[in-house]
Design an enzyme around this catalytic site. Structure first.
Site, PDB file in Angstrom:
ATOM      1  CG  HIS A 152      -3.576   6.054  -7.074  1.00  0.00           C
ATOM      2  ND1 HIS A 152      -3.552   6.597  -5.813  1.00  0.00           N
ATOM      3  CD2 HIS A 152      -3.207   4.755  -6.930  1.00  0.00           C
ATOM      4  CE1 HIS A 152      -3.199   5.657  -4.934  1.00  0.00           C
ATOM      5  NE2 HIS A 152      -2.969   4.539  -5.586  1.00  0.00           N
ATOM      6  CD  GLN A 211       1.759  -4.077  -5.904  1.00  0.00           C
ATOM      7  OE1 GLN A 211       1.325  -4.402  -4.803  1.00  0.00           O
ATOM      8  NE2 GLN A 211       1.421  -2.935  -6.470  1.00  0.00           N
ATOM      9  CB  SER A 242      -2.588   5.703  -0.142  1.00  0.00           C
ATOM     10  OG  SER A 242      -2.864   5.550  -1.512  1.00  0.00           O
TER      11      SER A 242
HETATM   12  O1  PAF Z   1      -0.372  -1.285  -5.017  1.00  0.00           O
HETATM   13  C1  PAF Z   1      -1.481  -1.404  -4.468  1.00  0.00           C
HETATM   14  O2  PAF Z   1      -2.194  -0.436  -4.203  1.00  0.00           O
HETATM   15  C2  PAF Z   1      -1.972  -2.797  -4.090  1.00  0.00           C
HETATM   16  O3  PAF Z   1      -0.929  -3.609  -3.679  1.00  0.00           O
HETATM   17  C3  PAF Z   1      -2.798  -3.472  -5.221  1.00  0.00           C
HETATM   18  C4  PAF Z   1      -1.969  -3.716  -6.452  1.00  0.00           C
HETATM   19  C5  PAF Z   1      -3.986  -2.590  -5.572  1.00  0.00           C
HETATM   20  C6  PAF Z   1      -3.323  -4.821  -4.736  1.00  0.00           C
HETATM   21  O4  PAF Z   1      -4.131  -4.682  -3.618  1.00  0.00           O
END
Ligand code: PAF
Length: 284
Positions: free
Chosen positions: A37, A157, A190
């Site tokens: 992150h 995603q 996480s």
């Molecule tokens: O990848 C993530 O942590 C989640 O899917 C996101 C993009 C923050 C959406 O809740």
């Protein structure tokens, strides 16, 4: 560092920054921040004048209530980590409540993403991408970022978010960032924080297997490699394979016959006890 909990408070502040011609980068997260992150935040700080980090465990993208309730929530620690990057006070944190986002109606919208929503994660986690689409669209509407940053660990995603932006003609540039790994190869996530020592020791087997699959890709068929991976996990005492798929990166459909005009990745989902880990690797 300013921490906002309400959209009605952060939204006007962002409007002011935008009216001063500042650019806004968004790093959407569910918290329990790790170095992966932080790499997204660093890239966003490099590319934009201000960066919003959203921290929100989005209930509508969980198909499993146990996974939702056990998802790590470490807001104070997350804020401390972000402070280490906040040299010129250019980071804003948006950590809303469920009510601030959903206003009492915790449901997701139905989305069509041209079929990619039914593959892999879409097949094994029903409704997951409707939940992701709902929260990401809401964050874009509230925060109006110029650019938004997503890691390639969640490659599907990333493709879904690109499709969302295209479908709604949203003026947001989607930036995909490389996967960050621990020194033993385990993709940062996480959920890793929930692994017991025994499962943590076992988990690098996932990336090791992906790397061998990549080495085989030049000479062996996708079917043969898939069979090999399934056998490796069938023999493993701790890790349970949910799926291994070699797919075209555009359609995310399993490859039948390789073409050197297309790009492929191998995708994997594995259970380490009740913790679901995903990873993927570029093959060509
Ligand atoms: O990848 C993530 O942590 C989640 O899917 C996101 C993009 C923050 C959406 O809740």
């Amino acid at each position: 560092m300013k921490i906002y909990n309400q959209k009605t408070v952060i939204s006007p502040d962002i409007q002011v920054l935008k009216s001063q011609q500042h650019t806004i980068g968004l790093v959407p997260t569910m918290g329990a921040l790790h170095h992966g992150h932080l790499a997204l935040v660093k890239k966003a700080l490099h590319d934009n004048n201000y960066v919003v980090v959203s921290i929100f465990v989005n209930p509508t993208q969980f198909d499993n209530t146990n996974d939702l309730s056990k998802y790590p929530r470490t807001l104070n620690n997350d804020v401390e980590l972000l402070k280490t990057l906040n040299e010129n006070n250019r980071i804003l944190v948006y950590a809303p409540s469920v009510d601030d986002i959903y206003e009492g109606d915790i449901i997701s919208q139905d989305y069509k993403f041209g079929g990619i929503e039914f593959e892999m994660e879409g097949r094994f986690r029903k409704g997951h991408f409707d939940g992701v689409g709902t929260i990401v669209k809401r964050l874009f509407d509230i925060l109006k970022p110029d650019k938004a940053y997503f890691g390639k660990k969640d490659f599907q995603q990333l493709q879904i978010v690109k499709a969302l932006v295209r479908n709604y003609d949203m003026p947001v540039n989607i930036v995909g960032c490389e996967i960050h790994r621990e020194s033993d190869g385990l993709a940062m996530s996480s959920r890793n924080a929930r692994l017991t020592e025994e499962y943590r020791q076992a988990a690098p087997f996932i990336y090791k297997t992906l790397k061998t699959a990549k080495a085989k890709f030049g000479t062996e068929s996708a079917n043969k490699i898939t069979e090999w991976v399934e056998n490796q996990f069938a023999k493993h005492d701790l890790l349970k394979l949910e799926y291994f798929i070699i797919a075209d990166i555009e359609t995310l459909k399993p490859v039948k016959r390789k073409s050197n005009k297309k790009s492929y990745r191998a995708f994997i989902a594995v259970y380490a006890d009740d913790i679901r880990l995903i990873d993927n690797i570029a093959l060509n």
